[in-house]
Design a protein around this motif. Structure first.
Motif: not given
Length: 396
Positions: A208, A211-212, A228, A231-232, A271, A273-274, A277-278
């Motif tokens: 995870l 994704f950064c 994206s 990641l979803d 972080y 970037h995510i 959502k995270l």
């Protein structure tokens, strides 16, 4: 209501430096020179000593140091029916945009010796992590069983690495069907652990954090993959894995950017970037985040943290023996709290209740471990405990 866990402000990630006696005995076992029972005896002795040491240092959420594993992600996929070991995999099986994959193939000393691919229906037909938990349960006081923390493999580990090669399309025509059976196996495992008394688990997931990394985002886009969207998919996979977990079972998630030989890392990027959502879509209560160097970015993304979740700040490196400055650590914790406060419209004092402290990663994500000694590990964990006591008056 603020999440009541982690129950202590001084945390550690999971893996500890393995004693020389354990490494030597495991080498004997791998060479066929001793029995599994003889190896297990040395593992038991090392784990018992490690738990006692953690408790003496004020680290109450104890683990077994991952002393029964070679790599941090062992235990799940390798015990799942339908997964097959692939020896000496070719580069064509991998997605080279994945930071650690690229790092392995660039290093003559670290090329992957093996991997696993899904070749059949994925079925959990035996306990996976329960034996690790049961031994820990046997060596702590009954009132301390709730503090045992088990570290688990990331469910999407092999999917990101191998993409369309991760599973056989004749078995699973779609990714959704493949993910559904992975999630089902995790739900079964978590239910089994809960029935044994486990109340605290931590998924170890550097993926995870990748994704950064702009390098991976660019690489995926170049191959026609929308980062994206993937990641979803992974967030949904996690939510499907933990959807039946009882409310008193703490779900933790650890993110880092690599922790290999000689303190090697694989990616960089903050972080931001995510973070939304995270923190707001993935159903975990506790996030263990790498924050020991600039490569993880600033604390600004913590403004996205809801008031019912906790972040454990990985401000102390596990990669090298040099000790951080205590007062600087206190200052950084307060800086992090200010962003949590800003995001939720609360005071710093209130925000501090949503924070804890740990090393940025384990001390031995693989058996050989980082270039730190056993004494270095003790010093680092003692520093975690001392700083926690200085910041949180309820830290003991």
């Amino acid at each position: 209501m603020v999440c009541c866990n982690p129950p202590f402000r001084a945390e550690h990630i999971g893996s500890l430096k393995r004693p020389a006696s354990l490494l030597a005995k495991r080498a004997e076992f791998d060479d066929g020179k001793c029995t599994r029972e003889e190896l297990r005896k040395i593992e038991d002795e090392a784990i018992t000593a490690a738990v006692k040491q953690l408790q003496e240092l004020g680290i109450h959420a104890v683990t077994d140091g991952e002393f029964r594993r070679h790599m941090f992600f062992d235990g799940f996929h390798n015990n799942l029916d339908g997964m097959e070991l692939v020896e000496k995999p070719s580069q064509e099986l991998y997605k080279m945009y994945v930071p650690d994959v690229a790092g392995f193939f660039k290093s003559h000393a670290a090329k992957p010796a093996s991997t696993m691919l899904c070749k059949g229906k994925l079925v959990r037909n035996k306990p996976m992590y329960r034996p690790e938990f049961e031994y820990l349960r046997s060596i702590v006081k009954p009132e301390e069983v709730k503090n045992i923390k088990l570290t688990l493999a990331a469910p999407e580990w092999y999917h990101l690495r191998h993409g369309e090669h991760a599973f056989d399309r004749s078995v699973y025509p779609s990714e959704s069907e493949y993910f559904a059976d992975i999630a089902k196996a995790y739900r079964e495992e978590l239910a089994d652990l809960y029935s044994a008394g486990c109340r605290n688990v931590q998924f170890d997931d550097p993926i995870l954090a990748y994704f950064c990394a702009q390098s991976m985002l660019d690489g995926m886009t170049a191959e026609g993959i929308e980062p994206s969207k993937v990641l979803d998919q992974y967030i949904q996979l996690y939510n499907d894995c933990v959807r039946d977990a009882p409310s008193d079972m703490v779900i933790g998630l650890h993110l880092c950017r690599g922790n290999f030989k000689d303190g090697m890392h694989f990616s960089e990027g903050g972080y931001e970037h995510i973070s939304k959502k995270l923190f707001q879509e993935l159903n975990a209560q506790v996030y263990y985040l790498e924050y020991d160097t600039d490569r993880a970015g600033g604390f600004e993304p913590l403004a996205d943290l809801p008031q019912d979740k906790v972040v454990v700040l990985g401000l102390i490196t596990s990669k090298f023996p040099q000790l951080e400055d205590k007062q600087e650590l206190v200052k950084r914790i307060h800086e992090a709290a200010d962003f949590v406060a800003q995001g939720n419209g609360i005071s710093r004092e209130q925000a501090l209740k949503q924070l804890a402290l740990s090393p940025q990663c384990g001390f031995a994500s693989h058996a050989e471990g980082n270039p730190v000694s056993a004494d270095d590990v003790v010093a680092k964990l003692r520093l975690v405990s001392d700083v926690a006591k200085a910041v949180w008056t309820d830290a003991v």
